[in-house]
Design a protein around this motif. Structure first.
Motif, PDB file in Angstrom:
ATOM      1  N   GLY A 159       0.407  -6.314  -2.108  1.00  0.00           N
ATOM      2  CA  GLY A 159      -0.902  -6.246  -2.476  1.00  0.00           C
ATOM      3  C   GLY A 159      -1.762  -7.187  -3.626  1.00  0.00           C
ATOM      4  O   GLY A 159      -0.544  -7.782  -4.254  1.00  0.00           O
ATOM      5  N   ASN A 200      -2.807  -1.874  -3.190  1.00  0.00           N
ATOM      6  CA  ASN A 200      -3.810  -2.085  -2.191  1.00  0.00           C
ATOM      7  C   ASN A 200      -4.674  -0.893  -2.155  1.00  0.00           C
ATOM      8  O   ASN A 200      -5.346  -0.899  -0.798  1.00  0.00           O
ATOM      9  CB  ASN A 200      -3.208  -2.501  -0.737  1.00  0.00           C
ATOM     10  N   LYS A 259      -8.233  -1.892  -0.780  1.00  0.00           N
ATOM     11  CA  LYS A 259      -8.574  -2.415   0.646  1.00  0.00           C
ATOM     12  C   LYS A 259      -8.216  -1.398   1.558  1.00  0.00           C
ATOM     13  O   LYS A 259      -8.580  -1.301   3.091  1.00  0.00           O
ATOM     14  CB  LYS A 259      -7.642  -3.841   1.004  1.00  0.00           C
ATOM     15  N   ARG A 260      -7.307  -0.666   1.423  1.00  0.00           N
ATOM     16  CA  ARG A 260      -6.668   0.493   2.409  1.00  0.00           C
ATOM     17  C   ARG A 260      -7.341   1.891   2.397  1.00  0.00           C
ATOM     18  O   ARG A 260      -7.462   2.461   3.370  1.00  0.00           O
ATOM     19  CB  ARG A 260      -5.164   0.242   2.417  1.00  0.00           C
ATOM     20  N   HIS A 261      -7.536   2.351   1.059  1.00  0.00           N
ATOM     21  CA  HIS A 261      -7.665   3.669   1.017  1.00  0.00           C
ATOM     22  C   HIS A 261      -9.190   4.084   0.409  1.00  0.00           C
ATOM     23  O   HIS A 261      -9.460   5.454   0.439  1.00  0.00           O
ATOM     24  CB  HIS A 261      -6.558   4.287  -0.003  1.00  0.00           C
ATOM     25  N   ASP A 304      -8.127   8.859  10.605  1.00  0.00           N
ATOM     26  CA  ASP A 304      -7.121   7.725  11.269  1.00  0.00           C
ATOM     27  C   ASP A 304      -5.927   8.491  11.878  1.00  0.00           C
ATOM     28  O   ASP A 304      -5.182   8.063  12.515  1.00  0.00           O
ATOM     29  CB  ASP A 304      -6.687   6.520  10.457  1.00  0.00           C
ATOM     30  N   GLY A 356      -1.898   7.888   1.345  1.00  0.00           N
ATOM     31  CA  GLY A 356      -1.674   6.718   0.441  1.00  0.00           C
ATOM     32  C   GLY A 356      -1.018   7.282  -0.769  1.00  0.00           C
ATOM     33  O   GLY A 356      -0.361   6.525  -1.515  1.00  0.00           O
TER      34      GLY A 356
END
Length: 284
Positions: free
Chosen positions: A29, A92, A95-97, A123, A177
């Protein structure tokens, strides 16, 4: 001044002023966002193949156990001199969490905090929609066939080993995460040996399933009144690990993957139908 630029500047200012310490797990990341953190206030655990710039305060470690391995390394190595609050996060995280705006709001806290978005869109399979919109996943170990399991064949087996509890949870509260703000006293709820044992469980593979079990247990480890098991407060020997490995393999060899997957699909289907019906009834 546009909103994105304004948010970026607000984050930069907050990272300069914050008293939190940041334990950051890096694989592939971005790390640009840490430039505004005082070098004495963060440590990057580098699991990538790249050598990081000398201006970054970092330590190279083995690429095993996802970000969980980084967290455990930090706790064990600093157990007797922990910062007042630690932000455990992945490189990251934005961007992801989580959105940067949400991160800014939550970073102002000094209490135990899940770094997650406050919404009810998920998800993952079936989660309970509680009043705080927290993530509560159905406890089915639905992910276990995707990763390498060495010591525990499913989450329940892991849960019963690390905790002194007779109740198996139907749903599991955690931050996907494993991004958290954790005060020192919350970390100290468990012994140093407890964390050393966890480190052994995740170290066998980059994609160890035990890492996913720990990810789903951190909320309980750091923020519950469930006691640690007696086994976890003693160093688990290599001989004991070998016995655990053999038992895990024996059970895995007896698993009926097709039957279990079918059962999970039925559970997920019924759960989703129930959730939709309940949601409609609450709106009436």
């Amino acid at each position: 001044m546009n909103s994105k630029f304004k948010i970026k500047k607000e984050l930069e200012k907050l990272l300069v002023e914050t008293e939190h310490f940041f334990c950051i797990s890096h694989f592939n990341g971005e790390l640009d966002w840490i430039n505004n953190i005082n070098k004495s206030k963060y440590l990057v655990y580098n699991k990538s193949k790249n050598k990081l710039n000398k201006t970054i305060n970092s330590i190279r470690i083995k690429n095993v156990g996802y970000n969980i391995y980084s967290y455990l390394k930090f706790i064990i190595e600093n157990y007797d001199n922990l910062p007042d609050t630690v932000v455990f996060c992945k490189d990251n995280i934005f961007k992801r969490h989580i959105k940067i705006s949400t991160f800014i709001t939550l970073l102002k806290r000094n209490t135990f905090t899940c770094l997650e978005e406050n919404h009810n869109v998920r998800d993952f399979p079936i989660s309970v929609n509680l009043s705080d919109n927290s993530f509560n996943e159905i406890n089915s170990s639905w992910y276990k066939y995707q990763y390498s399991r060495k010591y525990f064949h499913d989450y329940n087996n892991f849960y019963k080993f690390i905790f002194k509890s007779i109740n198996i949870p139907l749903f599991i509260r955690y931050a996907p995460g494993a991004n958290y703000i954790v005060p020192k006293n919350n970390i100290l709820l468990r012994s140093k040996i407890f964390y050393k044992n966890l480190l052994k469980f995740v170290s066998h593979s980059q994609y160890s399933c035990e890492s996913h079990f720990i990810e789903r247990s951190l909320y309980l480890i750091w923020n519950s009144n469930i006691e640690s098991s007696e086994k976890m407060n003693k160093i688990i020997s290599n001989n004991e690990l070998e016995i655990m490995k053999k038992n895990c393999t024996k059970i895995k060899n007896k698993e009926s993957r097709i039957l279990e997957k079918t059962s999970q699909k039925i559970t997920f289907l019924l759960g989703n139908i129930y959730e939709k019906l309940l949601s409609k009834s609450l709106k009436i």
